[in-house]
Design an enzyme around this catalytic site. Structure first.
Site, PDB file in Angstrom:
ATOM      1  CG  ASP A  33      -0.356   0.007   2.530  1.00 22.63           C
ATOM      2  OD1 ASP A  33       0.886  -0.052   2.620  1.00 22.63           O
ATOM      3  OD2 ASP A  33      -1.105   0.057   3.528  1.00 22.63           O
ATOM      4  CB  SER A  34       4.559   1.731   0.031  1.00 28.19           C
ATOM      5  OG  SER A  34       4.839   0.557  -0.715  1.00 28.19           O
ATOM      6  CG  ASP A  72       0.385  -3.975   2.296  1.00 23.89           C
ATOM      7  OD1 ASP A  72      -0.013  -4.543   3.325  1.00 23.89           O
ATOM      8  OD2 ASP A  72       1.275  -3.098   2.290  1.00 23.89           O
ATOM      9  CE  LYS A 101       2.725  -5.589   4.303  1.00 26.37           C
ATOM     10  NZ  LYS A 101       2.176  -4.658   5.344  1.00 26.37           N
ATOM     11  CD  GLU A 103       0.464  -1.439   7.964  1.00 29.48           C
ATOM     12  OE1 GLU A 103       0.145  -0.649   8.873  1.00 29.48           O
ATOM     13  OE2 GLU A 103       0.940  -1.064   6.885  1.00 29.48           O
ATOM     14  CD  GLU A 167       7.654  -0.201   8.025  1.00 37.94           C
ATOM     15  OE1 GLU A 167       7.790   0.926   7.527  1.00 37.94           O
ATOM     16  OE2 GLU A 167       6.706  -0.967   7.740  1.00 37.94           O
TER      17      GLU A 167
END
Length: 248
Positions: A33-34, A72, A101, A103, A167
């Site tokens: 999602d970056s 993501d 993925k 978070e 991270e």
């Protein structure tokens, strides 16, 4: 690969970046999602929508043949309910991803997704979707706070995560977590003690306007590409391009 060979991971967002990653032989491609920051021009990952993520995942999945492709899950696609999370995760697999993925400490979601046959990569430490809660992009897990990060990592691993992104955590903490969980750990700003590393495509290839401590620039891509475009512009303006060899 855990304990025997380091896992090489990189982000990619479209057919072009995925093709380059494939050619380079990376093991895992994260459609991160970056893309909100580096492709779509958002100030953070928070505005990225599920449909935007699925759109880019389809492009990457159509291009890759060897690397593991992970989608993501964007902010808001899994936090509200198990039902939302399962629908979003299933949509990623239908788009061609091999797994997803998410978070944060959501072991119950991981457990249900794995039970449904959806491979899940966990993510602890500095989780960008929680940037406002953290008060900015800050290293997580310093001192006594490291136990909380380690507990979250163990919970996600025990729930069935096939790997964990660590991270912006202290290197010693990342090494400790790596030794405590059975699944591979993938570091970004977490030292060399992880089982693998992941970096943003644009940071590695010099296409980002910022320089980050945890990233290394391997080629000055922005300068090289701009030089090429300037040469093209000069030849067009001077009437040198196209030549006979480029004409029909």
């Amino acid at each position: 690969m855990k304990g025997s060979q380091k896992v090489v991971c990189v982000t990619a967002y479209d057919a072009s970046t995925a093709r380059i990653a494939e050619e380079a032989g990376v093991d895992l491609i994260l459609v991160g999602d970056s893309l909100g920051n580096v492709v779509l021009g958002y100030e953070s990952t928070l505005p990225v929508t599920l449909e935007e993520m699925l759109h880019h995942t389809r492009a990457v999945a159509r291009t890759t043949t060897r690397a593991l492709v992970i989608g993501d899950m964007p902010f808001g696609s899994y936090q509200a309910s198990l039902e939302d999370a399962m629908r979003a995760a299933a949509a990623f697999l239908k788009a061609g991803a091999h797994g997803v993925k998410l978070e944060g400490a959501y072991p119950e979601l991981v457990r249900e997704m794995v039970r449904a046959g959806i491979p899940v990569m966990g993510h602890v430490g500095m989780t960008p979707q929680s940037v406002h809660a953290f008060g900015g992009f800050r290293v997580q897990g310093k001192g006594a706070a490291g136990d909380q990060v380690a507990d979250a990592a163990r919970g996600l691993a025990d729930a069935g995560s096939f790997s964990l992104v660590l991270e912006l955590v202290p290197a010693a903490l990342a090494a400790r977590i790596t030794s405590e969980v059975a699944c591979p750990t993938i570091g970004i700003g977490a030292g060399a003690g992880c089982d693998g590393q992941i970096q943003v495509f644009h940071d590695l290839l010099g296409l980002s306007p910022v320089t980050l401590k945890h990233a290394k620039t391997y080629v000055e891509g922005q300068r090289l590409l701009a030089d090429g475009l300037r040469a093209y512009a000069d030849e067009v303006r001077e009437g040198e391009f196209p030549g006979e060899e480029h004409s029909f």
